[in-house]
Design an enzyme around this catalytic site. Structure first.
Site, mmCIF file in Angstrom:
data_model
loop_
_atom_site.group_PDB
_atom_site.id
_atom_site.type_symbol
_atom_site.label_atom_id
_atom_site.label_comp_id
_atom_site.label_asym_id
_atom_site.label_seq_id
_atom_site.Cartn_x
_atom_site.Cartn_y
_atom_site.Cartn_z
ATOM 1 N N HIS A 157 0.919 -1.137 0.000
ATOM 2 C CA HIS A 157 0.000 0.000 0.000
ATOM 3 C C HIS A 157 0.953 1.179 0.000
ATOM 4 C CE1 HIS A 157 -3.378 2.450 2.149
ATOM 5 N NE2 HIS A 157 -2.553 3.244 1.498
ATOM 6 N N HIS A 196 -3.702 -1.053 -5.320
ATOM 7 C CA HIS A 196 -4.600 0.107 -5.406
ATOM 8 C C HIS A 196 -3.892 1.422 -5.738
ATOM 9 C CE1 HIS A 196 -3.505 0.874 -1.253
ATOM 10 N NE2 HIS A 196 -4.387 0.058 -0.715
ATOM 11 N N ASP A 262 -10.057 -4.305 -3.243
ATOM 12 C CA ASP A 262 -9.846 -3.765 -1.890
ATOM 13 C C ASP A 262 -11.193 -3.714 -1.161
ATOM 14 O OD1 ASP A 262 -8.730 -2.765 0.404
ATOM 15 O OD2 ASP A 262 -8.295 -0.787 -0.404
HETATM 16 O O1 DOR Z 1 -9.708 2.153 2.768
HETATM 17 C C1 DOR Z 1 -9.022 1.272 3.297
HETATM 18 N N1 DOR Z 1 -9.580 0.336 4.057
HETATM 19 N N2 DOR Z 1 -7.686 1.289 3.120
HETATM 20 C C2 DOR Z 1 -6.864 0.489 3.820
HETATM 21 O O2 DOR Z 1 -5.677 0.559 3.642
HETATM 22 C C3 DOR Z 1 -7.416 -0.441 4.820
HETATM 23 C C4 DOR Z 1 -8.810 -0.787 4.497
HETATM 24 C C5 DOR Z 1 -9.507 -1.471 5.637
HETATM 25 O O3 DOR Z 1 -8.964 -2.444 6.188
HETATM 26 O O4 DOR Z 1 -10.641 -1.079 5.970
HETATM 27 ZN ZN ZN Z 2 -6.971 -3.007 1.593
#
Ligand code: DOR
Ligand code: ZN
Length: 376
Positions: A157, A196, A262
């Site tokens: 990330h 992402h 994601d």
């Molecule tokens: O938007 C996100 N949600 N980005 C992340 O890096 C973690 C993820 C989550 O685990 O909810």
């Molecule tokens: Zn993620």
């Protein structure tokens, strides 16, 4: 369990052909030319939660949402509660995932003690901006060296937290991280995947040393067309319409290796609260959002299969050959209430999608929309 075989029009090796799938002697179900059969989709980036976060989602709920979306194999993320940073937790989680109806893989979290990697032998390790904050870039470099010798992929990330400005996470944080990781990749020889990504520059800069994926939300949603403070909040942040359209053009030009959701479930109450957690749910409709881009002429059907099946299967090391998905060639509106897991809210609500998933086959069974299950 009743066994069936499937007959219909499949997209195989770049063209359509009538195929029959399943065993001799089973009842044959015919699909007309209103349907096409594709290989099962593979999503390298999902959050199936469970454990201490089972109020948001469970492994079983996540797998149900995946099957509903035509996804037969996933790479789950280690930011569970507790975070998966030891060989013991890594093995425990994989054991639980092995009983799911889909093929389950797991990206291990960054261990404080890198010897955990020798014990766990993960296929991949996921590095978060929080890991950079906690352990520093020196530890990330050591991790990359270890992975280069063990053969694990380091999945980033990629946002350098040094460039966050309070709650703001500007594009610069991604650009700086990519520069840094590029240098570390050349020093260590580690295999790198950037997940992402949000900027066309990242896709261009990655050529030759890293693979990249983009999410449906960074391709389709931006700061203008998605304004709900809870539902649209995600890390990395949605970008401006200009950046988003440039990313879509880069995607259409074939400079992106993979598509990954994601899929990150939180409860609706959490998303509606004063300080909503980041994360978007989309796996139930991710294939249909991608097929809508095919329908619009942005990408080819070959691109769909490459981006969301073949390339991700290679990264996860899964054999998706025995799997398939049957989609009905029709337009429909995305409805969160139709989602199959715990997460039934999405900023894609009311979006026009194309190619409704009618059935998904994985691990010897075929799951029909509406709930029937047969063995193959
Ligand atoms: O938007 C996100 N949600 N980005 C992340 O890096 C973690 C993820 C989550 O685990 O909810
Ligand atoms: Zn993620």
């Amino acid at each position: 369990m009743d066994c069936v075989r499937i007959e219909g029009r499949a997209y195989v090796a770049g063209r359509f052909a009538r195929v029959r799938l399943g065993r001799e002697g089973c009842r044959t179900l015919q699909f007309s030319n209103d349907y096409i059969i594709l290989p099962g989709m593979v999503d390298i980036h999902v959050h199936f939660r469970d454990w201490g976060l089972s109020h948001k989602e469970t492994l079983a709920g996540g797998a149900a949402a995946a099957l509903a979306g035509g996804v037969v194999a996933v790479g789950d993320m280690p930011n569970t509660r507790p975070h998966i940073r030891t060989a013991e937790l890594y093995r425990k989680r994989l054991e639980e995932g092995a009983s799911l109806p889909i093929i389950y893989r797991l990206h291990m979290g960054v261990p404080g003690d890198l010897a955990e990697l020798d014990a766990a032998r993960p296929g991949s390790v996921k590095v978060y901006p929080e890991d950079v904050e906690t352990y520093g870039w020196g530890h990330v470099e050591a991790l990359m060296r270890r992975c280069a010798s063990l053969g694990c992929v380091v999945v980033f990330h990629c946002e350098d937290p040094a460039y966050f400005k309070g709650a703001e996470r500007p594009p610069e944080a991604e650009l700086r991280c990519v520069e840094r990781v590029r240098l570390l990749a050349s020093l260590t020889g580690a295999k790198v995947h950037l997940t992402h990504i949000t900027l066309p520059q990242t896709a261009e800069a990655s050529r030759g040393w890293a693979s990249v994926d983009v999410t449906p939300h960074h391709l389709l949603l931006d700061t203008e067309n998605c304004r709900d403070p809870g539902l649209c909040l995600v890390n990395p942040r949605l970008r401006t319409p200009e950046i988003r359209k440039a990313l879509l053009a880069t995607f259409a030009a074939g400079l992106v290796d993979m598509y990954a959701t994601d899929h990150a479930p939180h409860t609706l109450e959490e998303k509606r609260s004063q300080s909503p957690p980041p994360g978007i749910c989309s796996i139930d409709v991710s294939l249909s959002l991608l097929l809508a881009l095919w329908k619009r002429g942005v990408i080819s059907l070959g691109d769909v299969v490459r981006l969301y099946s073949h390339r991700p299967a290679r990264l996860l090391g899964v054999e998706a050959g025995e799997t398939f998905v049957v989609v009905k060639l029709e337009e429909f509106k995305v409805r969160g209430e139709d989602f199959a897991g715990k997460c039934r809210h999405t900023p894609f609500e009311d979006f026009t999608a194309f190619g409704r998933v009618a059935a998904t086959a994985a691990r010897g069974r075929i799951y029909f929309r509406g709930g029937e299950v047969y063995s193959l």
